[in-house]
Design a protein around this motif. Structure first.
Motif, PDB file in Angstrom:
ATOM      1  N   SER A  93     -10.389 -19.833  68.145  1.00  0.00           N
ATOM      2  CA  SER A  93      -9.399 -20.773  67.618  1.00  0.00           C
ATOM      3  C   SER A  93      -8.369 -21.152  68.676  1.00  0.00           C
ATOM      4  N   MET A  94      -8.022 -20.218  69.556  1.00  0.00           N
ATOM      5  CA  MET A  94      -7.109 -20.547  70.655  1.00  0.00           C
ATOM      6  C   MET A  94      -7.730 -21.591  71.567  1.00  0.00           C
ATOM      7  N   LYS A  95      -8.994 -21.385  71.911  1.00  0.00           N
ATOM      8  CA  LYS A  95      -9.677 -22.357  72.768  1.00  0.00           C
ATOM      9  C   LYS A  95      -9.799 -23.713  72.072  1.00  0.00           C
ATOM     10  N   GLU A  96     -10.090 -23.678  70.779  1.00  0.00           N
ATOM     11  CA  GLU A  96     -10.215 -24.930  70.028  1.00  0.00           C
ATOM     12  C   GLU A  96      -8.889 -25.684  70.010  1.00  0.00           C
ATOM     13  N   ASP A  97      -7.789 -24.980  69.748  1.00  0.00           N
ATOM     14  CA  ASP A  97      -6.465 -25.609  69.749  1.00  0.00           C
ATOM     15  C   ASP A  97      -6.130 -26.184  71.116  1.00  0.00           C
ATOM     16  N   PHE A  98      -6.399 -25.401  72.159  1.00  0.00           N
ATOM     17  CA  PHE A  98      -6.088 -25.850  73.520  1.00  0.00           C
ATOM     18  C   PHE A  98      -6.892 -27.085  73.886  1.00  0.00           C
ATOM     19  N   ASN A  99      -8.187 -27.072  73.591  1.00  0.00           N
ATOM     20  CA  ASN A  99      -9.044 -28.205  73.950  1.00  0.00           C
ATOM     21  C   ASN A  99      -8.712 -29.453  73.139  1.00  0.00           C
ATOM     22  N   ARG A 100      -8.336 -29.284  71.876  1.00  0.00           N
ATOM     23  CA  ARG A 100      -8.037 -30.432  71.021  1.00  0.00           C
ATOM     24  C   ARG A 100      -6.645 -30.997  71.288  1.00  0.00           C
ATOM     25  N   ASP A 101      -5.656 -30.114  71.378  1.00  0.00           N
ATOM     26  CA  ASP A 101      -4.257 -30.549  71.436  1.00  0.00           C
ATOM     27  C   ASP A 101      -3.623 -30.439  72.815  1.00  0.00           C
ATOM     28  N   GLY A 102      -4.253 -29.689  73.714  1.00  0.00           N
ATOM     29  CA  GLY A 102      -3.725 -29.586  75.076  1.00  0.00           C
ATOM     30  C   GLY A 102      -2.738 -28.469  75.288  1.00  0.00           C
ATOM     31  N   PHE A 103      -2.518 -27.626  74.273  1.00  0.00           N
ATOM     32  CA  PHE A 103      -1.563 -26.530  74.434  1.00  0.00           C
ATOM     33  C   PHE A 103      -1.764 -25.481  73.356  1.00  0.00           C
ATOM     34  N   ILE A 104      -1.285 -24.282  73.670  1.00  0.00           N
ATOM     35  CA  ILE A 104      -1.083 -23.238  72.670  1.00  0.00           C
ATOM     36  C   ILE A 104       0.223 -22.522  73.006  1.00  0.00           C
ATOM     37  N   ILE A 105       0.797 -21.853  72.012  1.00  0.00           N
ATOM     38  CA  ILE A 105       1.984 -21.026  72.198  1.00  0.00           C
ATOM     39  C   ILE A 105       1.609 -19.579  71.908  1.00  0.00           C
ATOM     40  N   VAL A 106       2.098 -18.680  72.745  1.00  0.00           N
ATOM     41  CA  VAL A 106       1.952 -17.252  72.490  1.00  0.00           C
ATOM     42  C   VAL A 106       3.352 -16.671  72.341  1.00  0.00           C
ATOM     43  N   ARG A 107       3.665 -16.211  71.141  1.00  0.00           N
ATOM     44  CA  ARG A 107       4.976 -15.635  70.856  1.00  0.00           C
ATOM     45  C   ARG A 107       5.060 -14.219  71.427  1.00  0.00           C
ATOM     46  N   ASN A 108       6.260 -13.864  71.883  1.00  0.00           N
ATOM     47  CA  ASN A 108       6.552 -12.502  72.354  1.00  0.00           C
ATOM     48  C   ASN A 108       5.689 -12.076  73.532  1.00  0.00           C
ATOM     49  N   LEU A 109       5.322 -13.008  74.399  1.00  0.00           N
ATOM     50  CA  LEU A 109       4.499 -12.635  75.544  1.00  0.00           C
ATOM     51  C   LEU A 109       5.250 -11.679  76.468  1.00  0.00           C
ATOM     52  N   LEU A 110       6.549 -11.869  76.590  1.00  0.00           N
ATOM     53  CA  LEU A 110       7.407 -10.947  77.327  1.00  0.00           C
ATOM     54  C   LEU A 110       8.340 -10.247  76.350  1.00  0.00           C
ATOM     55  N   CYS A 111       8.497  -8.939  76.524  1.00  0.00           N
ATOM     56  CA  CYS A 111       9.416  -8.185  75.685  1.00  0.00           C
ATOM     57  C   CYS A 111      10.825  -8.262  76.283  1.00  0.00           C
ATOM     58  N   GLN A 112      11.802  -7.744  75.545  1.00  0.00           N
ATOM     59  CA  GLN A 112      13.188  -7.807  75.993  1.00  0.00           C
ATOM     60  C   GLN A 112      13.399  -7.062  77.298  1.00  0.00           C
ATOM     61  N   LYS A 113      12.724  -5.939  77.503  1.00  0.00           N
ATOM     62  CA  LYS A 113      12.886  -5.192  78.752  1.00  0.00           C
ATOM     63  C   LYS A 113      12.330  -5.974  79.936  1.00  0.00           C
ATOM     64  N   GLU A 114      11.189  -6.631  79.743  1.00  0.00           N
ATOM     65  CA  GLU A 114      10.630  -7.458  80.820  1.00  0.00           C
ATOM     66  C   GLU A 114      11.566  -8.607  81.154  1.00  0.00           C
ATOM     67  N   LEU A 115      12.130  -9.238  80.134  1.00  0.00           N
ATOM     68  CA  LEU A 115      13.076 -10.326  80.373  1.00  0.00           C
ATOM     69  C   LEU A 115      14.295  -9.834  81.140  1.00  0.00           C
ATOM     70  N   ALA A 116      14.787  -8.653  80.815  1.00  0.00           N
ATOM     71  CA  ALA A 116      15.955  -8.104  81.500  1.00  0.00           C
ATOM     72  C   ALA A 116      15.652  -7.815  82.963  1.00  0.00           C
ATOM     73  N   ILE A 117      14.461  -7.295  83.248  1.00  0.00           N
ATOM     74  CA  ILE A 117      14.061  -7.038  84.635  1.00  0.00           C
ATOM     75  C   ILE A 117      13.986  -8.346  85.411  1.00  0.00           C
ATOM     76  N   LEU A 118      13.339  -9.339  84.825  1.00  0.00           N
ATOM     77  CA  LEU A 118      13.204 -10.640  85.481  1.00  0.00           C
ATOM     78  C   LEU A 118      14.574 -11.263  85.716  1.00  0.00           C
ATOM     79  N   GLU A 119      15.437 -11.202  84.728  1.00  0.00           N
ATOM     80  CA  GLU A 119      16.782 -11.753  84.840  1.00  0.00           C
ATOM     81  C   GLU A 119      17.546 -11.104  85.986  1.00  0.00           C
TER      82      GLU A 119
END
Length: 285
Positions: free
Chosen positions: A19-45
């Motif tokens: 279904s992810m591939k189908e959405d991407f091929n049909r609409d040109g995008f997908i969203i993945v929620r919570n790909l980075l956790c708060q600790k990862e965001l803090a490290i990157l920041e």
């Protein structure tokens, strides 16, 4: 709210479903929620703060309305935490699965729309630029990872659902920027759904290089920073040298690589792209 093709990362291996591939091929995008956790965001920041960080190489692009969207741009992952992030399987392997072929790191960038001053971007396709950088096929995508919440008020991305199926559109001067043919975009707006891509910090948008997208100025009191990595298929390596790199070996890392790398600002090997006197130059670090 329109269907946003949204999936949720569970902290383990990110399985790219049919279904992810189908959405991407049909609409040109997908969203993945919570790909980075708060600790990862803090490290990157933290890694992006200070005079010895990547933001020291940032430059601004005037949007024609007296505002600027500031960015820093680099070609190779390098050895710091941003490179670790670009090599994680949840980004790189997901990109590979969506494109259906092995990929390499084409470039990454940090886009910084500051509160009240961050500028707009006109409608464009990434391949509208990359075509001119000697890439023969649109076998490329970008992963847009929100470091802050993205809303219409602070200039979130807007996309035309399915516009990647229109193929590459001619790009030229649109005000002070380079954008897609405004007449053709206007016709596509009549028949395609315009989606405001509203994200929380840590969410990610995977989008095809021919997907039309734009963003408004940041009129809010909240900044809008985003980390973007572009992947190109190995078979699509540029046939000539340009400001972005040709095929290199991409060593993918475990999904916890940001956590294990920590706040690492070792910028060696990143090949930063700078803007000087209106021209782009690369700086090997």
């Amino acid at each position: 709210m329109a269907n946003l093709n949204a999936y949720v990362y569970n902290g383990e291996e990110l399985e790219v479903s049919a279904s992810m591939k189908e959405d991407f091929n049909r609409d040109g995008f997908i969203i993945v929620r919570n790909l980075l956790c708060q600790k990862e965001l803090a490290i990157l920041e933290e890694a992006l703060q200070g005079p010895d960080s990547l933001t020291a190489y940032a430059y601004g692009n005037d949007d024609g309305d007296g505002r600027k969207a500031t960015m820093c741009l680099w070609n190779h992952p390098g050895n710091d935490v941003t490179g670790a992030m670009a090599r994680t399987r949840k980004l790189a392997h997901t990109a590979q699965e969506l494109l259906g072929a092995e990929v390499y790191h084409y470039h990454s960038k940090l886009i910084m729309k500051e509160a009240r001053t961050g500028g707009k971007f006109v409608w464009h396709q990434d391949y509208g630029y990359w075509y001119n950088f000697a890439c023969l096929f649109p076998d490329m995508l970008t992963v847009f990872v929100a470091m802050d919440a993205c809303s219409p008020e602070n200039g979130c991305l807007q996309v035309l659902r399915g516009s990647h199926r229109a193929g590459r559109i001619d790009h030229g001067a649109v005000g002070n920027q380079v954008g897609a043919d405004v007449g053709r975009v206007a016709e596509l707006e009549k028949c395609l759904d315009k989606v405001y891509v509203q994200l929380e910090a840590g969410d990610a948008l995977f989008f095809h290089c021919n997907l039309l997208h734009t963003s408004s100025a940041n009129n809010s009191d909240q900044r809008r920073w985003a980390f973007l990595t572009a992947y190109n298929c190995n078979h699509n390596s540029p046939y000539a040298e340009s400001i972005h790199c040709q095929k290199t070996t991409l060593r993918q890392l475990a999904n916890d690589a940001v956590l294990t790398t920590g706040v690492n600002r070792n910028l060696s090997g990143k090949d930063v792209v700078m803007k000087q006197d209106g021209k782009y130059v690369t700086l090997a670090l």
